[in-house]
Design an enzyme around this catalytic site. Structure first.
Site, PDB file in Angstrom:
ATOM      1  N   MET A  80       3.847  45.918 -44.193  1.00  0.00           N
ATOM      2  CA  MET A  80       2.823  47.206 -44.368  1.00  0.00           C
ATOM      3  C   MET A  80       3.754  48.411 -43.786  1.00  0.00           C
ATOM      4  O   MET A  80       4.600  48.205 -42.781  1.00  0.00           O
ATOM      5  CB  MET A  80       1.752  47.187 -43.499  1.00  0.00           C
ATOM      6  N   HIS A  90      11.235  47.356 -49.944  1.00  0.00           N
ATOM      7  CA  HIS A  90       9.720  47.869 -50.568  1.00  0.00           C
ATOM      8  C   HIS A  90       9.182  48.441 -49.629  1.00  0.00           C
ATOM      9  O   HIS A  90       8.965  49.597 -50.070  1.00  0.00           O
ATOM     10  CB  HIS A  90       8.898  46.581 -51.028  1.00  0.00           C
ATOM     11  N   GLU A  91       9.267  48.279 -48.441  1.00  0.00           N
ATOM     12  CA  GLU A  91       8.374  48.942 -47.345  1.00  0.00           C
ATOM     13  C   GLU A  91       9.422  50.248 -47.009  1.00  0.00           C
ATOM     14  O   GLU A  91       8.527  51.238 -46.524  1.00  0.00           O
ATOM     15  CB  GLU A  91       7.988  48.157 -46.085  1.00  0.00           C
ATOM     16  N   HIS A 140       8.752  52.916 -49.738  1.00  0.00           N
ATOM     17  CA  HIS A 140       7.143  53.778 -49.652  1.00  0.00           C
ATOM     18  C   HIS A 140       7.284  54.810 -48.702  1.00  0.00           C
ATOM     19  O   HIS A 140       6.618  55.798 -48.720  1.00  0.00           O
ATOM     20  CB  HIS A 140       6.189  52.901 -48.755  1.00  0.00           C
ATOM     21  N   GLY A 194       1.928  40.671 -46.624  1.00  0.00           N
ATOM     22  CA  GLY A 194       3.246  40.629 -46.502  1.00  0.00           C
ATOM     23  C   GLY A 194       4.228  41.308 -45.471  1.00  0.00           C
ATOM     24  O   GLY A 194       4.872  40.942 -44.589  1.00  0.00           O
ATOM     25  N   ASN A 252       3.698  51.311 -42.595  1.00  0.00           N
ATOM     26  CA  ASN A 252       3.331  52.511 -41.344  1.00  0.00           C
ATOM     27  C   ASN A 252       4.408  53.647 -41.237  1.00  0.00           C
ATOM     28  O   ASN A 252       5.429  52.979 -41.105  1.00  0.00           O
ATOM     29  CB  ASN A 252       2.766  51.927 -40.215  1.00  0.00           C
ATOM     30  N   GLU A 256      -4.315  49.832 -43.527  1.00  0.00           N
ATOM     31  CA  GLU A 256      -4.380  49.860 -45.097  1.00  0.00           C
ATOM     32  C   GLU A 256      -5.338  48.613 -45.379  1.00  0.00           C
ATOM     33  O   GLU A 256      -5.199  47.552 -44.940  1.00  0.00           O
ATOM     34  CB  GLU A 256      -3.216  49.612 -45.783  1.00  0.00           C
TER      35      GLU A 256
HETATM   36  N1  BES Z   1       0.977  48.604 -48.780  1.00  0.00           N
HETATM   37  C1  BES Z   1       1.334  47.172 -49.041  1.00  0.00           C
HETATM   38  C2  BES Z   1       0.605  46.388 -47.879  1.00  0.00           C
HETATM   39  C3  BES Z   1      -0.704  46.084 -48.024  1.00  0.00           C
HETATM   40  C4  BES Z   1      -1.351  45.358 -49.127  1.00  0.00           C
HETATM   41  C5  BES Z   1      -1.624  46.420 -47.060  1.00  0.00           C
HETATM   42  C6  BES Z   1      -2.527  45.176 -49.112  1.00  0.00           C
HETATM   43  C7  BES Z   1      -3.036  46.432 -47.279  1.00  0.00           C
HETATM   44  C8  BES Z   1      -3.647  45.659 -48.296  1.00  0.00           C
HETATM   45  C9  BES Z   1       2.858  46.894 -48.815  1.00  0.00           C
HETATM   46  O1  BES Z   1       3.410  48.016 -49.185  1.00  0.00           O
HETATM   47  C10 BES Z   1       3.019  45.834 -50.027  1.00  0.00           C
HETATM   48  O2  BES Z   1       2.930  46.057 -50.958  1.00  0.00           O
HETATM   49  N2  BES Z   1       3.154  44.540 -49.257  1.00  0.00           N
HETATM   50  C11 BES Z   1       3.270  43.418 -50.219  1.00  0.00           C
HETATM   51  C12 BES Z   1       4.872  42.990 -50.431  1.00  0.00           C
HETATM   52  C13 BES Z   1       5.601  43.898 -51.436  1.00  0.00           C
HETATM   53  C14 BES Z   1       7.052  43.302 -51.468  1.00  0.00           C
HETATM   54  C15 BES Z   1       5.097  43.782 -52.719  1.00  0.00           C
HETATM   55  C16 BES Z   1       2.684  42.247 -49.692  1.00  0.00           C
HETATM   56  O3  BES Z   1       2.241  42.557 -48.470  1.00  0.00           O
HETATM   57  O4  BES Z   1       2.383  41.355 -50.273  1.00  0.00           O
HETATM   58 ZN    ZN Z   2       3.640  48.229 -51.202  1.00  0.00          ZN
END
Ligand code: BES
Ligand code: ZN
Length: 895
Positions: free
Chosen positions: A282, A316-317, A320, A280, A284, A139
């Site tokens: 992902m 959170h993950e 998703h 933080g 997948n 992503e």
């Molecule tokens: N889908 C995101 C990870 C991501 C963010 C991938 C930007 C590529 C680009 C994941 O679900 C996410 O939101 N992660 C957050 C933490 C979350 C608890 C808010 C992050 O990585 O900061």
């Molecule tokens: Zn997210």
């Protein structure tokens, strides 16, 4: 397969000012992918990827056209169509595109072979190495760095992944879905695994991992009785530090069943912790990949805040899986559809299993600290942006935190039952599809029979609405009239705005401090006290009020707005003492403190007399003296607004040194005035029993450590001694870090002794050494810049590791207001130099850290000039990435 060589002159350069991608230009894809069979042969520098795509014309699209597949720094080795080599003039291959010029107008099979170098991949997008392991991050647009593919979320395919690797180098081989086959490659030292994911998914959810990893295993029985294997993979030797994450995962799985009726769908759910990661974590499908700082937690190495965020991010993950994976986004403009909604879901999870009031306060602090600041500056954008140059720069506080607030407002407007009905309809209607924000909101409109047309402005209009409330009490009529005006300030590209739908929860306190009914004149008593604003100016009359009530406005922070009201002297203190809405009780204390601080900042700059803190101290004394309150809540209420909070409220001509001075004086005054109450709290909150990371124990520690800090502000001599003792005696990282944080504020032998001890104790434990770097970066003293600069040359520092960079540089620029914003501009210059160097290694992380300049226009003129100069210097640097270029150009107003 046909082999050929490509023109080395077409080396991929993403340095050009990219043409923006626009929402209005969205077209369905010309070609769909039914299945993908990937065959990845892992090698440290020469990994070979074969991809077999079953393509078919999209019936939704116009005339069948060329097949255009995305790539990014790819090297094509071979390509066939239905098994036949393609003639050289039948396709065009560059590092960032593969075009099949005249494909047949029917389904066909395209096979490609590409080669990549995971070790050289320092951008940490696509397939790369984290230490010795192989891992991926796709992503938003990383899959195109692995193979040529229509890398857009509305192309959903069924993936089968075969991974092959040296057995000794990568005994563990993982990919999405369920394990279908595994075995040795006969006659070699290599082995393979085949994973099949039956759920069609966009390419951004693809993942594979290979390496020598330790694992902990558990299982979860779903609400329909299916047993799911749970595995968390970590660096060997760190297995026990994953136990807390495993517990959090099971709590999240149960909660999603109970709160939303959502059940897990594969036979196995895996999490892999890696130490090199841009973000933080992902989501997948079936194979979440995490920054190890968000998985690993033990009493000795992680603070309560770390445990808290491990739990929230695991949840959170996991969430998703339904909001993001089963239902994904049609295009990246819809990013809040999965992120805002999933943040809302993880907030609710944490509220349900910990403390709801404490969680709400923490979330609002974060929203104001990040999103309000973003909304007030050059990087402001709507929750659903209309154009972007680089999508990875749009994983912002606005998409995430404001996106979650918009979902929360839907729930407030409709009530919990209709909100749940809307969610159920969303899952039913869009399962297996790539959806839009409009489709999401339509589910609530349909399920609740509620017109949400105007509400959609929350997705389109950037900026934080400003509400002014003027209350007039008529004793004769026993009526209180509220005249409410809303204003939405201009933001980049949006000079004029329309009124928003604002659900405003209000309460009236009588002289006894108790709630009076909220009854509209000639209308109903509002059970939840929510009035819905829709116009620029509106008047509401409330009846049945025997005495002038004290208004409690925007209870629970029912809308993400700024608010002013014609409160009388003493009203805030009254609310701080009595409001039944715990959020607003906290807010009243904050508002009192902020007003006082702003006055004293002005006094510092203008030499005017300073105002005393008596009223605030009375309010704080009552709160710390109320032993019936949750200690975690008391700690939140006693915490002064941060320097960032004060700067944001001041808004223009910001002088960070004056803010620091006013805040330090207030902390000292409060510490002196409440010294004995703080000492009593310190003693009362000290647990004798064994450490536990649960919310109640963590809450007691948070109050204990707040007391340690504030008491030290009032009496540094005694405070430093107490902190030094706590540092030595601590049996957990929360207490050790809190005491070190206090020591770090007071120059002296205790500080350096403790810092040296800390390094020796945890040398080699990367996540703890990150704390050591972070702590030194935030010391509010002029010597800090030299210290930070020296630390960039420390043998343990590396620009290639995002966690290390964020620990040192990230904390310096985001959490050290006075030293990053030095009046001589040296903090900005250091940051510009460091980011130019980092950009060549990892543009995404550099772009994110460049947002530290986002409030530069709000600074006083001297600092503003230095900041602009630094931004312009970065803008002019050669070979700048598209990522950094986009942030810098928008910050300067030239993009
Ligand atoms: N889908 C995101 C990870 C991501 C963010 C991938 C930007 C590529 C680009 C994941 O679900 C996410 O939101 N992660 C957050 C933490 C979350 C608890 C808010 C992050 O990585 O900061
Ligand atoms: Zn997210």
């Amino acid at each position: 397969m046909a082999s050929f060589s490509i023109d080395p002159g077409v080396k991929s350069m993403r340095t050009e000012q990219a043409v923006p991608v626009r929402l209005v230009d969205y077209r369905p894809p010309d070609w769909l992918v039914e299945t993908v069979a990937l065959d990845v042969s892992l090698d440290p520098t020469r990994t070979r990827v074969r991809a077999r795509l079953k393509l078919k014309p999209n019936p939704q699209a116009a005339a069948p056209a060329a097949v255009v597949l995305d790539g990014d720094e790819l090297v094509l080795r071979a390509v066939t169509l239905d098994g036949e080599a393609l003639a050289a003039d039948a396709y065009v291959a560059t590092p960032d595109r593969l075009t099949i010029l005249q494909p047949p107008n029917r389904p066909f099979v395209l096979e490609t072979e590409t080669e990549l170098d995971p070790t050289a991949n320092t951008k940490l997008m696509g397939l790369y190495r984290s230490g010795k392991a192989y891992t991926t991050q796709c992503e938003a647009e990383g899959f195109r760095r692995i193979t040529y593919f229509p890398d857009r979320p509305d192309v959903m395919a069924v993936f089968t992944t075969r991974i092959e690797a040296d057995k000794a180098e990568a005994p563990v081989l993982l990919a999405n879905g369920n394990l279908a086959d595994a075995g040795d490659v006969l006659g070699t030292t290599r082995h393979y695994a085949v994973w099949h994911d039956p759920f069609p998914k966009p390419s951004y959810l693809f993942a594979l991992v290979g390496g020598a990893l330790g694992v902990i295993e558990d299982s979860f029985t779903t609400m329909s009785g299916r047993k799911v294997a749970l595995k968390i993979f970590v660096e060997p030797g760190k297995e026990s530090r994953a136990d807390y994450a495993m517990g959090a995962l099971k709590r999240a799985m149960r909660w999603d069943e109970q709160a939303f009726g959502r059940e897990y769908d594969l036979d196995i759910f895996m999490i892999v912790a890696v130490s090199y990661f841009n973000m933080g974590a992902m989501e997948n499908k079936g194979l979440n990949i995490f920054n190890d700082k968000n998985v690993l937690a033990s009493q000795e190495t992680a603070t309560d805040a770390d445990f808290n965020s491990v739990e929230a991010i695991i949840a959170h993950e996991y969430f998703h899986n339904w909001t993001g994976n089963r239902i994904t986004c049609r295009d990246w403009f819809q990013l809040c559809l999965k992120e805002g909604l999933t943040v809302f879901r993880d907030q609710e999870f944490s509220s349900d299993i910990r403390s709801r009031p404490v969680k709400r306060i923490a979330d609002v602090r974060a929203l104001r600290g990040h999103q309000f600041v973003e909304d007030a500056g050059p990087l402001a954008h709507p929750v659903r942006p209309e154009a972007y140059r680089e999508i990875s720069n749009f994983y912002t506080a606005t998409i995430y935190e404001k996106g979650a607030e918009v979902v929360r407002m839907l729930k407030t407007l409709l009530g919990p039952a209709k909100f749940r009905a809307g969610m159920d309809l969303y899952f039913e209607r869009h399962d297996g599809r790539a959806a839009t924000v409009d489709e999401f909101v339509a589910c609530f409109a349909d399920a609740a029979d509620y017109d949400l047309t105007q509400f959609m402005r929350w997705y389109r209009q950037a900026g934080t609405p400003e509400l002014a409330v003027e209350a007039n009490y008529d004793a004769g009529a026993k009526t209180c009239t509220l005249e409410i005006t809303q204003m939405l300030p201009p933001t980049p590209g949006q000079p004029v705005k329309e009124p928003m739908v604002i659900p405003l929860a209000i309460g009236f306190l009588g002289p006894d401090g108790r709630d009076r009914p909220v009854t509209l004149a000639g209308g109903p008593t509002l059970e939840r006290g929510v009035v819905t604003l829709t116009q620029a100016k509106q008047t509401f009359a409330f009846t049945g009020l025997d005495e002038r009530p004290v208004m409690s406005l925007n209870r629970g922070f029912s809308a993400p707005i700024k608010l002013t009201a014609n409160l009388r002297d003493g009203d805030l203190a009254f609310l701080a003492a009595h409001d039944s809405d715990s959020f607003n009780r906290w807010q009243a204390v904050q508002t009192l403190a902020t007003a006082l601080l702003i006055e004293n900042v002005a006094a510092h700059r203008g030499g005017a007399p300073k105002r005393g803190a008596d009223e605030l101290i009375v309010a704080l004394a009552a709160i710390i003296g109320d032993h019936g309150l949750d200690p975690a809540y008391v700690a939140q209420a006693m915490a002064m607004p941060t320097e960032g909070d004060i700067a944001r409220e001041i808004g223009t001509d910001v002088d960070p040194d004056a803010i620091f001075a006013a805040r330090r004086e207030l902390r000292a005054a409060v510490g002196r005035a409440l010294g004995s109450a703080l000492e009593a709290a310190y003693v009362r909150m000290t647990d004798k029993g064994p450490y536990s990371p649960d919310a109640a124990s963590a809450g007691r520690r948070s109050l204990k450590n707040l007391a340690l800090d504030l008491a030290a502000a009032g009496d540094p001599g005694a405070g430093v001694a107490r902190a030094a003792k706590q540092y030595r005696d601590a049996d957990n990282m929360t207490d050790r870090m809190a005491s070190l944080g206090v020591l770090s504020l007071y120059a002296g032998p205790e500080r350096q002794e403790a810092l040296d001890d800390f390094y020796r104790r945890y040398d080699g434990d990367a996540l703890v050494i990150d704390k050591w770097f972070a702590l030194q970066a935030v010391i509010p003293e002029p010597e800090t810049l030299d210290r930070v600069r020296a630390l960039t040359a420390h043998p343990a520092f590396s620009l290639a590791n995002p966690n290390r960079v964020r620990a040192l540089v990230g904390n310096f620029v985001q959490a050290n207001q006075t030293q990053f914003n030095r009046a001589d501009g040296a903090g900005y210059a250091f940051h510009a130099d460091t980011m130019i160097a980092l950009d060549a290694i990892n543009p995404q992380v550099a772009a994110r850290l460049m947002t530290a300049f986002r409030s530069w226009r709000a600074l006083e003129p001297v600092r503003r000039g230095h900041a602009e100069e630094a931004l312009k210097r970065v803008a002019a640097a050669p070979n700048l990435s598209r990522d950094v270029n986009d942030i810098v150009a928008r910050s300067l107003g030239t993009g």
